[in-house]
Design a protein around this motif. Structure first.
Motif, short mmCIF file in Angstrom:
data_model
loop_
_atom_site.label_atom_id
_atom_site.label_comp_id
_atom_site.label_asym_id
_atom_site.label_seq_id
_atom_site.Cartn_x
_atom_site.Cartn_y
_atom_site.Cartn_z
N GLU A 1 44.28 48.83 41.45
CA GLU A 1 44.10 47.40 41.72
C GLU A 1 43.76 47.19 43.19
OE1 GLU A 1 46.95 44.53 40.37
OE2 GLU A 1 47.42 45.74 38.61
N PRO B 1 30.84 39.60 28.88
CA PRO B 1 31.71 39.89 30.01
C PRO B 1 31.88 41.38 30.27
CG PRO B 1 33.04 39.35 28.10
CD PRO B 1 31.61 39.23 27.69
N LYS C 1 35.25 44.92 32.47
CA LYS C 1 35.25 43.61 31.81
C LYS C 1 35.54 42.57 32.87
CE LYS C 1 37.51 41.05 28.12
NZ LYS C 1 38.54 41.07 27.08
N SER C 2 34.79 41.50 32.83
CA SER C 2 34.95 40.44 33.81
C SER C 2 36.10 39.51 33.42
CB SER C 2 33.66 39.63 33.91
OG SER C 2 33.87 38.46 34.64
N GLU C 3 36.91 39.20 34.38
CA GLU C 3 37.99 38.24 34.18
C GLU C 3 37.46 36.82 34.35
OE1 GLU C 3 41.21 37.74 37.23
OE2 GLU C 3 42.45 38.60 35.64
N ASP C 4 36.34 36.69 35.07
CA ASP C 4 35.77 35.39 35.41
C ASP C 4 34.61 34.95 34.52
OD1 ASP C 4 37.51 35.29 37.61
OD2 ASP C 4 36.07 36.31 38.91
N VAL D 1 41.25 44.19 39.19
CA VAL D 1 42.54 43.51 39.02
C VAL D 1 43.41 44.19 37.98
CG1 VAL D 1 41.71 41.27 39.82
CG2 VAL D 1 41.55 41.85 37.39
N GLY D 2 42.87 45.20 37.29
CA GLY D 2 43.68 45.90 36.30
C GLY D 2 42.88 46.90 35.50
N GLU E 1 42.56 48.30 31.44
CA GLU E 1 42.92 48.00 30.06
C GLU E 1 42.16 48.95 29.15
OE1 GLU E 1 41.47 44.46 27.41
OE2 GLU E 1 43.12 43.78 28.67
N ILE F 1 39.34 45.90 34.57
CA ILE F 1 39.26 44.44 34.59
C ILE F 1 38.93 44.06 36.03
CG2 ILE F 1 40.45 42.27 34.13
CD1 ILE F 1 40.18 44.05 31.67
N VAL F 2 37.84 43.31 36.21
CA VAL F 2 37.40 42.95 37.55
C VAL F 2 37.20 41.44 37.65
CG1 VAL F 2 36.28 45.18 37.97
CG2 VAL F 2 34.95 43.31 36.99
N LYS F 3 37.19 40.98 38.90
CA LYS F 3 36.87 39.58 39.17
C LYS F 3 35.99 39.52 40.39
CE LYS F 3 40.78 38.34 42.08
NZ LYS F 3 41.86 37.39 42.32
#
Length: 155
Positions: free
Chosen positions: A101, A113, A127-130, A142-143, A145, A150-152
């Motif tokens: 992270e 996404p 995978k986009s969080e946004d 950001v994580g 999975e 998981i990105v932003k």
């Protein structure tokens, strides 16, 4: 003349059956039309030519159906319609475990996404969080999975 009509109906039945099986799979109009042409051919042969001709028509119809399907399968037409690409890329879970992270990277493809990001010189599924993120946009992890990050957007 009646024999020509029966022959044309049998041929149309075979053509529509091949279309049904290989181009429009499922119970569609082509399959129903194929059965209708075959049925009309057999009925017409029994009605207008006679019992023997009707039985011969049934046998010929079945043989021509099998030969039509067999010929189409053996032809190169299916090779042109099929997907022959091979996936040569693999990504091990070990690689993803090395990403933590807060690490920053840039998108290689559009995340919609899902897509690819480059972090530390390596590409990962992300995978986009946004929501949607355009290509060549800076992102932050950001994580993790399953098999992807998981990105932003980088703030």
């Amino acid at each position: 003349m009646s024999e020509i009509i029966v022959g044309v109906l049998v041929l149309l039945s075979v053509i529509f059956l091949v279309l049904e099986i290989f181009l429009f799979p499922g119970i569609s109009v082509c399959g129903l039309v194929s059965v209708a042409f075959g049925g009309v051919a057999v009925w017409y042969a029994f009605q207008n030519i006679g019992l023997t001709a009707g039985l011969i028509t049934v046998v010929i119809w079945l043989v021509v159906l099998v030969l039509g399907i067999w010929t189409f399968v053996r032809s190169k037409a299916l090779d042109k319609m099929s997907l022959n690409t091979q996936l040569n890329e693999t990504q091990s879970l070990y690689d993803i475990e090395n990403v933590h992270e807060g690490e920053q990277g840039v998108t290689v493809s559009r995340l919609a996404p899902m897509g690819k990001v480059r972090i530390g010189g390596h590409e990962y599924e992300a995978k986009s969080e946004d929501g949607f993120i355009d290509q060549k946009t800076e992102v932050v992890v950001v994580g993790v999975e399953d098999n992807h990050l998981i990105v932003k957007l980088k703030e």
